[in-house]
Design a protein around this motif. Sequence first.
Motif, PDB file in Angstrom:
ATOM      1  N   ALA A 190       0.982  -1.114  -0.136  1.00  0.00           N
ATOM      2  CA  ALA A 190      -0.037   0.023   0.169  1.00  0.00           C
ATOM      3  C   ALA A 190       0.826   1.228  -0.060  1.00  0.00           C
ATOM      4  O   ALA A 190       1.776   1.203   0.694  1.00  0.00           O
ATOM      5  N   MET A 191       0.666   2.195  -0.988  1.00  0.00           N
ATOM      6  CA  MET A 191       1.277   3.564  -0.783  1.00  0.00           C
ATOM      7  C   MET A 191       0.373   4.460  -0.793  1.00  0.00           C
ATOM      8  O   MET A 191      -0.767   4.687  -1.642  1.00  0.00           O
ATOM      9  N   VAL A 192       0.156   5.378   0.405  1.00  0.00           N
ATOM     10  CA  VAL A 192      -0.442   6.547   0.387  1.00  0.00           C
ATOM     11  C   VAL A 192       0.097   7.876   0.501  1.00  0.00           C
ATOM     12  O   VAL A 192       1.084   7.990   1.137  1.00  0.00           O
ATOM     13  N   PHE A 193      -0.418   8.723  -0.387  1.00  0.00           N
ATOM     14  CA  PHE A 193       0.245  10.124  -0.544  1.00  0.00           C
ATOM     15  C   PHE A 193      -0.280  10.972   0.755  1.00  0.00           C
ATOM     16  O   PHE A 193      -1.416  10.585   0.990  1.00  0.00           O
ATOM     17  N   THR A 194       0.549  11.618   1.103  1.00  0.00           N
ATOM     18  CA  THR A 194       0.337  12.724   2.212  1.00  0.00           C
ATOM     19  C   THR A 194       0.922  14.026   2.212  1.00  0.00           C
ATOM     20  O   THR A 194       1.929  13.963   1.543  1.00  0.00           O
ATOM     21  N   ASP A 195       0.827  14.937   3.092  1.00  0.00           N
ATOM     22  CA  ASP A 195       1.863  15.871   3.339  1.00  0.00           C
ATOM     23  C   ASP A 195       2.315  16.096   4.587  1.00  0.00           C
ATOM     24  O   ASP A 195       1.985  15.150   5.598  1.00  0.00           O
ATOM     25  N   TRP A 196       3.009  17.204   5.143  1.00  0.00           N
ATOM     26  CA  TRP A 196       3.868  16.891   6.225  1.00  0.00           C
ATOM     27  C   TRP A 196       3.003  17.113   7.637  1.00  0.00           C
ATOM     28  O   TRP A 196       3.345  16.533   8.451  1.00  0.00           O
ATOM     29  N   ARG A 197       1.703  17.898   7.416  1.00  0.00           N
ATOM     30  CA  ARG A 197       0.859  17.998   8.442  1.00  0.00           C
ATOM     31  C   ARG A 197       0.248  16.714   8.885  1.00  0.00           C
ATOM     32  O   ARG A 197      -0.004  16.234   9.901  1.00  0.00           O
ATOM     33  N   GLN A 198      -0.149  15.791   7.873  1.00  0.00           N
ATOM     34  CA  GLN A 198      -0.762  14.589   8.011  1.00  0.00           C
ATOM     35  C   GLN A 198      -0.245  13.070   7.985  1.00  0.00           C
ATOM     36  O   GLN A 198      -0.678  12.502   8.155  1.00  0.00           O
ATOM     37  N   GLU A 199       1.102  13.417   7.744  1.00  0.00           N
ATOM     38  CA  GLU A 199       1.993  12.203   7.665  1.00  0.00           C
ATOM     39  C   GLU A 199       1.933  11.452   9.038  1.00  0.00           C
ATOM     40  O   GLU A 199       1.803   9.948   8.921  1.00  0.00           O
ATOM     41  N   PRO A 200       1.850  12.024  10.255  1.00  0.00           N
ATOM     42  CA  PRO A 200       1.915  11.290  11.367  1.00  0.00           C
ATOM     43  C   PRO A 200       0.229  10.416  11.617  1.00  0.00           C
ATOM     44  O   PRO A 200       0.332   9.223  11.939  1.00  0.00           O
ATOM     45  N   THR A 201      -0.701  11.415  11.162  1.00  0.00           N
ATOM     46  CA  THR A 201      -1.810  10.374  11.136  1.00  0.00           C
ATOM     47  C   THR A 201      -2.134   9.483  10.088  1.00  0.00           C
ATOM     48  O   THR A 201      -2.643   8.380  10.417  1.00  0.00           O
ATOM     49  N   THR A 202      -1.443   9.774   9.069  1.00  0.00           N
ATOM     50  CA  THR A 202      -1.628   8.674   7.996  1.00  0.00           C
ATOM     51  C   THR A 202      -0.829   7.291   8.062  1.00  0.00           C
ATOM     52  O   THR A 202      -1.385   6.387   8.040  1.00  0.00           O
ATOM     53  N   THR A 203       0.294   7.487   8.775  1.00  0.00           N
ATOM     54  CA  THR A 203       1.197   6.076   9.242  1.00  0.00           C
ATOM     55  C   THR A 203       0.200   5.592  10.707  1.00  0.00           C
ATOM     56  O   THR A 203       0.461   4.206  10.548  1.00  0.00           O
ATOM     57  N   ASP A 204      -0.170   6.333  11.379  1.00  0.00           N
ATOM     58  CA  ASP A 204      -1.303   5.683  12.347  1.00  0.00           C
ATOM     59  C   ASP A 204      -2.212   4.903  11.885  1.00  0.00           C
ATOM     60  O   ASP A 204      -2.603   3.614  12.134  1.00  0.00           O
ATOM     61  N   ALA A 205      -2.904   5.515  10.802  1.00  0.00           N
ATOM     62  CA  ALA A 205      -4.135   4.774  10.208  1.00  0.00           C
ATOM     63  C   ALA A 205      -3.744   3.543   9.231  1.00  0.00           C
ATOM     64  O   ALA A 205      -4.262   2.547   9.060  1.00  0.00           O
ATOM     65  N   LEU A 206      -2.530   3.854   8.575  1.00  0.00           N
ATOM     66  CA  LEU A 206      -1.838   2.529   7.760  1.00  0.00           C
ATOM     67  C   LEU A 206      -1.762   1.421   8.774  1.00  0.00           C
ATOM     68  O   LEU A 206      -2.092   0.206   8.525  1.00  0.00           O
ATOM     69  N   GLN A 207      -1.224   1.711   9.929  1.00  0.00           N
ATOM     70  CA  GLN A 207      -0.890   0.583  10.898  1.00  0.00           C
ATOM     71  C   GLN A 207      -2.178   0.037  11.578  1.00  0.00           C
ATOM     72  O   GLN A 207      -2.481  -1.007  11.735  1.00  0.00           O
ATOM     73  N   MET A 208      -3.123   0.938  11.810  1.00  0.00           N
ATOM     74  CA  MET A 208      -4.257   0.414  12.717  1.00  0.00           C
ATOM     75  C   MET A 208      -5.070  -0.478  11.634  1.00  0.00           C
ATOM     76  O   MET A 208      -5.764  -1.257  12.050  1.00  0.00           O
ATOM     77  N   ALA A 209      -5.013  -0.119  10.313  1.00  0.00           N
ATOM     78  CA  ALA A 209      -5.676  -1.032   9.335  1.00  0.00           C
ATOM     79  C   ALA A 209      -5.160  -2.412   9.103  1.00  0.00           C
ATOM     80  O   ALA A 209      -5.703  -3.173   8.541  1.00  0.00           O
ATOM     81  N   GLY A 210      -3.854  -2.648   9.665  1.00  0.00           N
ATOM     82  CA  GLY A 210      -3.286  -3.899   9.698  1.00  0.00           C
ATOM     83  C   GLY A 210      -1.915  -4.036   8.723  1.00  0.00           C
ATOM     84  O   GLY A 210      -1.342  -5.043   8.596  1.00  0.00           O
ATOM     85  N   TRP A 211      -1.599  -3.090   7.714  1.00  0.00           N
ATOM     86  CA  TRP A 211      -0.398  -3.055   7.129  1.00  0.00           C
ATOM     87  C   TRP A 211       0.853  -2.769   8.029  1.00  0.00           C
ATOM     88  O   TRP A 211       0.849  -2.222   9.300  1.00  0.00           O
ATOM     89  N   THR A 212       1.766  -3.292   7.692  1.00  0.00           N
ATOM     90  CA  THR A 212       3.187  -3.352   8.180  1.00  0.00           C
ATOM     91  C   THR A 212       3.887  -1.970   7.821  1.00  0.00           C
ATOM     92  O   THR A 212       4.124  -2.196   6.580  1.00  0.00           O
ATOM     93  N   TRP A 213       3.916  -1.051   8.409  1.00  0.00           N
ATOM     94  CA  TRP A 213       4.303   0.324   8.002  1.00  0.00           C
ATOM     95  C   TRP A 213       5.891  -0.014   7.716  1.00  0.00           C
ATOM     96  O   TRP A 213       6.530  -0.459   8.491  1.00  0.00           O
ATOM     97  N   SER A 214       6.309   0.564   6.435  1.00  0.00           N
ATOM     98  CA  SER A 214       7.666  -0.085   5.932  1.00  0.00           C
ATOM     99  C   SER A 214       8.361   1.265   5.518  1.00  0.00           C
ATOM    100  O   SER A 214       9.638   1.019   5.186  1.00  0.00           O
ATOM    101  N   GLY A 215       8.029   2.348   5.465  1.00  0.00           N
ATOM    102  CA  GLY A 215       8.689   3.597   5.324  1.00  0.00           C
ATOM    103  C   GLY A 215       8.156   4.540   4.743  1.00  0.00           C
ATOM    104  O   GLY A 215       6.927   4.478   4.500  1.00  0.00           O
ATOM    105  N   THR A 216       8.682   5.918   4.584  1.00  0.00           N
ATOM    106  CA  THR A 216       8.279   7.049   4.210  1.00  0.00           C
ATOM    107  C   THR A 216       8.828   7.548   2.883  1.00  0.00           C
ATOM    108  O   THR A 216      10.098   7.881   2.977  1.00  0.00           O
TER     109      THR A 216
END
Length: 248
Positions: free
Chosen positions: A93-119
Amino acid sequence: MSYTLHRGDALTILKSLPDASVDAVITDPPYNSGGRTSSDRTGRTARAKYTSGDAKHDLQNFPGENRDQRSYRAWLTDLLTESYRASREHAVAMVFTDWRQEPTTTDALQMAGWTWSGTIPWIKPASRPRRGGPKQDSEFIVWGVKGSLDNTRDLYLPGHYIASQPRKDRVHITQKPVEVMQQLVQVCPPGGTVLDPFTGSGSTGVAALKEGRHFIGVELSDHYAGLAEQRLRKALEQEAFELAGPEL
């Protein structure tokens, strides 16, 4: 190659997709960003947030830009959870975001079950300088994996991208460069299926078709769905022509 473009709400349509039916999720959701206060973030249009006041284009707004931080995280988590269910093992999964929403996006990715692997930084050279400090010339691609990466593939992608937003033939406020998207869609195995729940003007789909992948897209805006349909059809026709070769 083939494509399917659904017109409607992303979460509703994602729930209708079969389990384990796609090989990659590459998407650019509304950031719900671009404001210092809650009223700035939720009360302004996409054009007001992401376009400078002296912009010469008159591109149409898009929906989905009125969520506060908590509702944005909950909404994005639901979407990425459904995307996870619809993805096969080893999907990326690859999800575009900006600097403001990057922390929230990484939270959502992990809560959804994906293994966060980088930015992955996407650096835009044509960004305007900022008086008194560094210019904000980057967006980010948060990425994760369902299970683990398929290490049997002979695939090596860059850890960052440098490309300006399209200027010629630009049809969307937040349109991404097709040349960058063509590299990203390679995380999907050849002949596999790329899913984009926020198709916009169709750049992810165009890139997928050009790179020999199938595409499933979803777009809420009738205006942008129409533009995406045109671009996807053109890309598919171009690929068919190139495969057949010109008549002599």
